[in-house]
Design an enzyme around this catalytic site. Sequence first.
Site, PDB file in Angstrom:
ATOM      1  N   CYS A   1       0.834  -1.209   0.000  1.00 19.73           N
ATOM      2  CA  CYS A   1       0.000   0.000   0.000  1.00 19.73           C
ATOM      3  C   CYS A   1       0.869   1.260   0.000  1.00 19.73           C
ATOM      4  O   CYS A   1       1.515   1.529  -0.995  1.00 19.73           O
ATOM      5  CB  CYS A   1      -0.995  -0.021   1.156  1.00 19.73           C
ATOM      6  SG  CYS A   1      -2.274   1.235   0.957  1.00 19.73           S
TER       7      CYS A   1
ATOM      8  N   HIS B   1      -3.802  -4.604  -0.145  1.00 20.50           N
ATOM      9  CA  HIS B   1      -3.414  -5.134   1.170  1.00 20.50           C
ATOM     10  C   HIS B   1      -3.466  -6.650   1.129  1.00 20.50           C
ATOM     11  O   HIS B   1      -4.523  -7.241   1.314  1.00 20.50           O
ATOM     12  CB  HIS B   1      -4.351  -4.604   2.245  1.00 20.50           C
ATOM     13  CG  HIS B   1      -4.120  -3.170   2.572  1.00 20.50           C
ATOM     14  ND1 HIS B   1      -3.155  -2.758   3.452  1.00 20.50           N
ATOM     15  CD2 HIS B   1      -4.687  -2.044   2.100  1.00 20.50           C
ATOM     16  CE1 HIS B   1      -3.147  -1.445   3.532  1.00 20.50           C
ATOM     17  NE2 HIS B   1      -4.067  -0.980   2.710  1.00 20.50           N
TER      18      HIS B   1
ATOM     19  N   GLU C   1      -2.410  -8.618   3.281  1.00 22.57           N
ATOM     20  CA  GLU C   1      -2.712  -9.159   4.608  1.00 22.57           C
ATOM     21  C   GLU C   1      -4.210  -9.104   4.925  1.00 22.57           C
ATOM     22  O   GLU C   1      -4.652  -9.643   5.928  1.00 22.57           O
ATOM     23  CB  GLU C   1      -1.896  -8.399   5.675  1.00 22.57           C
ATOM     24  CG  GLU C   1      -2.400  -7.009   6.038  1.00 22.57           C
ATOM     25  CD  GLU C   1      -2.076  -5.920   5.015  1.00 22.57           C
ATOM     26  OE1 GLU C   1      -1.585  -6.247   3.924  1.00 22.57           O
ATOM     27  OE2 GLU C   1      -2.329  -4.742   5.320  1.00 22.57           O
TER      28      GLU C   1
END
Lengths: 262, 206
Positions: B80, B186, B188
């Site tokens: 990001c 993202h 994650e």
Amino acid sequence: MLAKRIIPCLDVRDGKVTKGVQFLENIDIGDPVAMARHYYEQGADEIVFYDITASNEKRGIILEVVAKVAREIFIPFSVGGGLRSVEDMRAVLLAGAEKISIDSGAVRNPEIIAQGARAFGSQCIVLSMQVRRRPPSEAFPSGCEVVIDGGRTPTGRDALRWAQEGVRLGAGELCINSIDRDGTKLGYDLEITRLISEAVPVPVIASGGAGEPRHVLEAFADGAADAAIVASIVHYGEYPIPALKRYLKANGVEIRETEERP
Amino acid sequence: MIAIVDYRAGNLASVARALEHLGHRSEITDKPERIRAADRVILPGVGAAGATMTNLRALGLEEVLREDVARAGTPFLGICIGIQVLMEYSEEDDMRCLAIIPGEVRRYPAAVGGRALKVPQIGWNRVHQTRAHPLFAGVPNDSHFYFVNSYYPVPRSADVTIATSEYGLPFAAAIAGDNVIATQFHLEKSGAVGLRLLDNFCRMSF
């Protein structure tokens, strides 16, 4: 193209899911962590927890729930309910939530929206608004009034004006929760959802009233919503998320497909 | 050990939790010696270019990341804001960035073709792999990943782009140099496919 998001909502009191979620055979249906994991595996695009814990001494429990959820699911989730200060927000975000949702607290103290956005960025701040139909008037040109405290307290604020004010203060998303439709299974209030969605430059989430897949389709197609909160429609197992998403896809909605189990 | 660079941004712990879930050891640190000693370095984050660069400079980490990590060949992953600050310059806060990858960062337009574009982009968008890369091993092309961004990277050379996405306009969603990899989304927070990419980065040989 951005996919339309399906967001299951879990009401949590004293660390337990409250709504009678009846369909899951192998899961402790009161356990918010197990429920979150279930929806994650089913392909939910995001999850929202509303903490409806009443007593102050039990408020810390939600932070334990958030911390456990954050270790098990790897999609965004937000937490709302009872957040009154930047410190309250910080605790929830540090515990692992992606976003915080503010509602009545923001009406009482609009500055908290700006403070939260400054501290954590607008993308963290969802302004959740409960709205109730009113005859359109000078006071309520949008035909809806903002209400708080689960609809018990009128605020005299027009829904569209409050939406615009919230975005100006720094809200990164708006959740429009129709009190008239909540729990009715009659479908979302498409009119106010579309009115606000077309007037603000941030994503809008439709909430309140979904009783069948067609209602979710309408929220996207007619309500111009970017995301839809679903509760009883998925909690009772009538329309599991994969079936709901298949239906939306068949009707031309861009959705995120999850073939693979996480 | 995988070092997650602590520059006082949000969501460092999300990456640590995802790594833990995958069975990889990581350490959130702002110490130059720990970052230099790491086998792999991750620069994650939610935040603005200005605050990110200001904090990296104040912590003495700008040179560490550019010279001791990126140029020294350590496997590096930016996520990001971590892809954006790799560029030379960001329109956000009019900020000079790390200049590890030639290029710049621009803001999404408020409207495209007369239609309003909501900014930030928040949600799941398709990521098209433009060439085979081990980062995407095992991930179907055009899978959805989770984005939250108002700005997007524009690398000067198209060669570094390994995946694109489209939000109002096409943009680089993932880039890769020799040892430097970065994604605008993202990973994650992108469910199973995101975890797969993170795991691929941790296991890739460079």
